[in-house]
Design an enzyme around this catalytic site. Sequence first.
Site, mmCIF file in Angstrom:
data_model
loop_
_atom_site.group_PDB
_atom_site.id
_atom_site.type_symbol
_atom_site.label_atom_id
_atom_site.label_comp_id
_atom_site.label_asym_id
_atom_site.label_seq_id
_atom_site.Cartn_x
_atom_site.Cartn_y
_atom_site.Cartn_z
ATOM 1 C CG HIS A 148 -51.161 -6.470 32.935
ATOM 2 N ND1 HIS A 148 -52.100 -6.859 32.161
ATOM 3 C CD2 HIS A 148 -52.267 -6.252 33.670
ATOM 4 C CE1 HIS A 148 -53.226 -7.055 32.357
ATOM 5 N NE2 HIS A 148 -54.306 -6.471 33.124
ATOM 6 C CB CYS A 197 -60.172 -5.105 32.587
ATOM 7 S SG CYS A 197 -58.805 -4.305 32.269
#
Length: 673
Positions: free
Chosen positions: A67, A192
């Site tokens: 991603h 993250c």
Amino acid sequence: MSEMITADLVDLQLDLSADTKEAASRALAERMVALGRVTDLDGFLADVAAREAQMPTGLDGGIGIPHCRSAHVTEPTLAFGRSARGIDFGAPDGPADLIFLIAAPAGADDAHLTILSSLARQLMDAEFTGALRSASTAAEAAALIRGEDTEPAASEPAASEAPAAPDAPTDPVEGSSGGPDEPFRVVAVTSCPTGIAHTYMAAESLENAAREAGVEITVETQGSAGFTRLDPAVIAAADGVVFAHDVPVRDKDRFAGKPTVDVGVKAGINRPAELLAEVREKAERGETSAPAGPTPVDNAGDSGDGYGTKLRKWLMSGVSYMVPFVAAGGLLIALGFAIGGWKIDKAPSVAEHFIWTDHTSWAALLFQIGGLAFAFLVPVLAGYIAYGMADRPGLVPGFVGGSVAVTIDAGFLGGLAAGLLAGAVVMGIQRVRIPAVLRGIMPVVVIPLISSAVVGFLMFLVVGKPIASLQSALTDWLEGLSGANAVILGVILGLMMCFDLGGPLNKVAYAFAVGGLAHPTDGSLKVMAAAMAAGMVPPLAMALATTVRGRLFTKTERENGKAAWFLGASFITEGAIPFAAADPLRVIPASMAGGAVTGALSMAFGCTLRAPHGGVFVVPLIGQPFLYLVAIAAGVGVSTAVVVLLKGARKATPSGPAAEETVPVEKRTPTTV
């Protein structure tokens, strides 16, 4: 999620067209291109590869979630592929058979990101992943992902909000686990780099593990969709804290004084039960921490890291804080020399003698300010190495040890030793079980007092003098370098500066060169010149290569090449990272070849440099400036030739991924189900 995934974005036979993570990402991305969701296939895949380079996206349970955020994405999009053979995405338990490619625009709104984060939470549900593995058609799989046929998806809480704490106490009391009938309470923060997937998967994993262990947990997800801060009352009532993060925790000082487990976000996904058990054990032992402010994530690293990895991260913490002092102080010193001449270091203090109309006085002012900034180099290095190891309590003994290193002329090596000693001493003290009544004064009184005394003793009387002798021997060796020895050192410096393009090895070589400027000699000035020259080569070479052989590069890389001219000229080696992330096996060897040539020539020519930074903009301060530019030009030429040769050979190969890249996007047809 109807706008994000349709049957056209599902490939239930992905293994027929892809057997590597790069090929899988390309196959799924091509479906996005076909629907107009992605405008530049190669540019988007470069962004996916750059994100993958930060941390593998494979997860336990056979899941891969490549991603990224990308300017080449028109709207938030999700593509799903299923591989019977499995594709390696770097997960500890093996290949992934469920692959989700998540594409988010650079400016995606919170609503879309919340939907994507809800999907990330669903991936922690075995019933959901099992249904995807048994889906017989693309339409059925797309419907499952949209949540049309699954109750769990409809009942998921909004991921941008922190879940409510079950049975949160109305009158929380610090350390409320003392009662036999009261549950153990934990607060957690997950985050993250992109804030789209791992952040919420770690939160879901921790919540599931807490329910099984009978632990009350409240998780704050600091993702791209924003975050809701934990209620201070919930934090006060907590018995322990878990940080599962790969970017700095925002407002970390809220959790000061609590037993804390600090790991990477993947640890929160893969081993949540261990983390909860670890924080409970720390609470039982009375261990606490005193975090304050945005401590670098790289400080201690994941608890599963080896000692070598942790050591590298600690040293990088110190170097990263040292570099601004180096740049500011070193450039001011260089400007002082440029304006006032090489004898400006003999000028009297400007506090006692300053003539407003005399350029020499202004030169002395710049030189003396720069000298003061440069004097912090070793103490800051030591202080923040200790900070990386032991957080804020390590700062005082680290700075003290670094100052001792300066006092006894132990230099850069002394600073390294002082920082490691200070961190180790503080970590040792923190392991001692302390009565609750004394915990409040430990970080501000007891730890600084004891650790400073111990580190000062060790630096003054035990390890400092041998290190000072070693530093002196190293200085004498550099001063005596000539001929073949100097050229070999130049080659080594060039290879190190270009191996990881601004990473740890690059920083070690740069810190070694800068350390010599504290007590400049002819040898140390040559080392500084060679290091900066080699560091300029990779971005300049990539810029030149995209100019002379643009067809070998993607449109995005050609655009990056324009910026790389300035970055390389400014000695910003990181300007080559986008090229290396997309094609490391060709870009990195080419960069190293050119860097080695430049480093060797700079040393052979006897070029010197008093400024620690600045690139071509400090050429007037360089000894042998014409030959210095010749050395850089030679290295850039070598790197350009090598990268063009390697990329040209790849393009000429009739098979493999490289050949696939030559096929125009509009002529490719996505694999059909």
